[in-house]
Write a protein that holds these residues in place. Structure first.
Motif, PDB file in Angstrom:
ATOM      1  N   UNK A 335       8.963 -69.995 -54.287  1.00 40.53           N
ATOM      2  CA  UNK A 335      10.441 -70.777 -54.383  1.00 40.53           C
ATOM      3  C   UNK A 335      10.474 -71.674 -55.769  1.00 40.53           C
ATOM      4  N   UNK A 336      10.641 -70.899 -56.700  1.00 41.56           N
ATOM      5  CA  UNK A 336      10.288 -71.592 -58.182  1.00 41.56           C
ATOM      6  C   UNK A 336      11.399 -72.857 -58.258  1.00 41.56           C
ATOM      7  N   UNK A 337      12.540 -72.610 -57.752  1.00 42.56           N
ATOM      8  CA  UNK A 337      13.807 -73.306 -58.169  1.00 42.56           C
ATOM      9  C   UNK A 337      13.401 -74.605 -57.420  1.00 42.56           C
ATOM     10  N   UNK A 338      13.094 -74.631 -56.203  1.00 45.31           N
ATOM     11  CA  UNK A 338      12.910 -75.557 -55.358  1.00 45.31           C
ATOM     12  C   UNK A 338      11.690 -76.531 -55.618  1.00 45.31           C
ATOM     13  N   UNK A 339      10.758 -75.381 -56.210  1.00 44.96           N
ATOM     14  CA  UNK A 339       9.367 -76.380 -56.615  1.00 44.96           C
ATOM     15  C   UNK A 339       9.689 -77.063 -57.858  1.00 44.96           C
ATOM     16  N   UNK A 340      10.520 -76.556 -58.709  1.00 46.76           N
ATOM     17  CA  UNK A 340      10.763 -77.356 -60.053  1.00 46.76           C
ATOM     18  C   UNK A 340      11.257 -78.702 -59.790  1.00 46.76           C
ATOM     19  N   UNK A 341      12.343 -78.527 -58.950  1.00 48.90           N
ATOM     20  CA  UNK A 341      13.211 -80.110 -58.753  1.00 48.90           C
ATOM     21  C   UNK A 341      12.568 -80.796 -57.609  1.00 48.90           C
ATOM     22  N   UNK A 342      11.248 -80.316 -57.006  1.00 48.39           N
ATOM     23  CA  UNK A 342      10.702 -80.914 -55.770  1.00 48.39           C
ATOM     24  C   UNK A 342      11.703 -81.659 -54.658  1.00 48.39           C
TER      25      UNK A 342
END
Length: 434
Positions: A335-342
């Motif tokens: 889940x790259x979007x969630x990981x990017x913005x933590x």
């Protein structure tokens, strides 16, 4: 140290007043809390408790006590200590406020708090129009309206949802004292001042414009109306007051929405868009633009937090490791979007479940719903509205992680508890034991 009871009471209530109005400013408020604790340490002999107040104090301190109980579960003891440090006000407030519960002047304190907080926000609003004329010009012309509340909050140094949680509570208190001024037949000037302060606080909630705060404020208005009008006036007069109130508030609200077309989109299409993409936000083109603040993002976060929590029962991952573990889980599940913005959990019940396991949500439930119990027992709309605000806010956010939620709730929880204890003493249902 010798001090008269009269002067001690003035200083004690003065500390509560300044802490309350400084709550939106973390550093000054932190220093005030420290000074409040030091002051009270010199007068420990003045503390008076009942069996009920000791139990209530334990409930208020329960999030801190849970952290201490499960401290061994932290991977980093240093980070665990830092986490405990954030919650230390949940020990200071119940100890010294409930220990001096008979000194609390509940209605005077709430009225002064709401008046001066509104005045402080008015000052910062005027300041904002001076330092950010371009933003205000964009706002007045209906451009990028979504950013205004966050920019204004950032100019004060606080997160917009947290600021609006405070402001919705202030607006509800102000409405309470508007009705109170009419019920007690105060002078015309007092009524005008009360109504003006209420109008300003109502406007500020609309200006910051966060969804939960607006919803909570409107529910709070209904509670105040019920307790201050329906229960204290005859039916005919109550309906008349309700009609006038609805026309005034409705007119202001409709005018604001008309001048703020993004508000319609925000509360309809933008909020509930892409609900078929739960857990699959990367399938959305430009998710930063389309769903950053949408409900689907919240639900995707909750889904991940729930799955990770189930893997770490019964004691959770530890207070210091909740966010890092959740960030890692975003990466593990692509889940790259969630990981990017933590993204944090954005739900206090899930956050405590992840950190502390089974006991976590039980403590959150006990902490929040005891506030509601106090409000219903004393039949006070201000307390009940605070309960509703804090409960719903923690369904979509996690305010027991941050100073502006921990200290804010701990302070008012202790003040509400003091008022409830005063009522019990007056009714002869409680006696001081030591």
């Amino acid at each position: 140290m010798n001090i008269s009871e009269k002067n001690f009471n003035k200083i004690f209530n003065g500390f509560l007043f300044f802490i309350a109005i400084a709550m939106i400013f973390r550093k000054p408020c932190t220093w005030l809390i420290i000074l409040f604790a030091v002051f009270n340490l010199f007068f420990l002999k003045k503390l008076k408790f009942t069996q009920t107040s000791l139990l209530l104090g334990a409930v208020i301190a329960s999030p801190l006590l849970l952290e201490i109980l499960l401290f061994w579960n932290n991977n980093s003891y240093l980070m665990g200590i830092k986490s405990i440090e954030k919650s230390i006000s949940l020990l200071i407030f119940p100890l010294f406020i409930l220990g001096n519960f008979q000194r609390i002047k509940f209605f005077k304190l709430t009225q002064l708090y709401s008046f001066f907080t509104t005045s402080i926000i008015l000052f910062f609003f005027i300041r904002f129009t001076v330092i950010a004329p371009d933003l205000m010009n964009k706002y007045l012309n209906g451009i990028d309206l979504w950013e205004m509340g966050y920019e204004f909050s950032n100019s004060i140094g606080i997160h917009a949802p947290a600021l609006n949680m405070h402001l919705s509570f202030v607006a509800i208190i102000n409405l309470y004292f508007v009705f109170n001024a009419f019920r007690e037949r105060k002078g015309f000037l007092i009524k005008i001042v009360n109504f003006t302060i209420f109008g300003l606080s109502f406007f500020f909630v609309l200006f910051v414009n966060t969804r939960m705060a607006l919803f909570n404020m409107l529910i709070g208005f209904v509670l105040v109306f019920f307790y201050q009008v329906i229960r204290k006036y005859n039916f005919k007069k109550g309906i008349g007051i309700a009609a006038v109130g609805l026309v005034l508030l409705g007119s202001i609200f409709l005018l604001f929405v008309q001048k703020n077309p993004y508000m319609k989109e925000k509360y309809t299409a933008a909020t509930f868009a892409y609900m078929d993409k739960i857990g699959k936000l990367d399938a959305i083109e430009n998710p930063e633009i389309k769903v950053f603040n949408s409900f689907v993002t919240r639900v995707s976060i909750w889904k991940s937090a729930w799955e990770l929590s189930l893997k770490n029962l019964p004691f959770g991952v530890g207070a210091s490791d909740g966010k890092p573990e959740l960030d890692n889980y975003y990466k593990q599940t692509n889940q790259h979007f969630l990981a990017k913005y933590e993204f944090p959990t954005h739900n206090q019940f899930l956050d405590f479940l992840l950190k502390y396991g089974i006991l976590g949500p039980i403590v959150v439930f006990l902490y929040i719903f005891t506030i509601g119990y106090l409000g219903f027992r004393v039949k006070n709309a201000i307390i009940i509205a605070f309960f509703f605000i804090f409960f719903t806010s923690n369904l979509t956010d996690d305010f027991l992680l941050r100073f502006d939620g921990i200290a804010f709730s701990g302070l008012w929880f202790s003040i509400f508890g003091s008022y409830w204890l005063q009522e019990k003493i007056t009714a002869g249902k409680e006696e001081l034991v030591f």
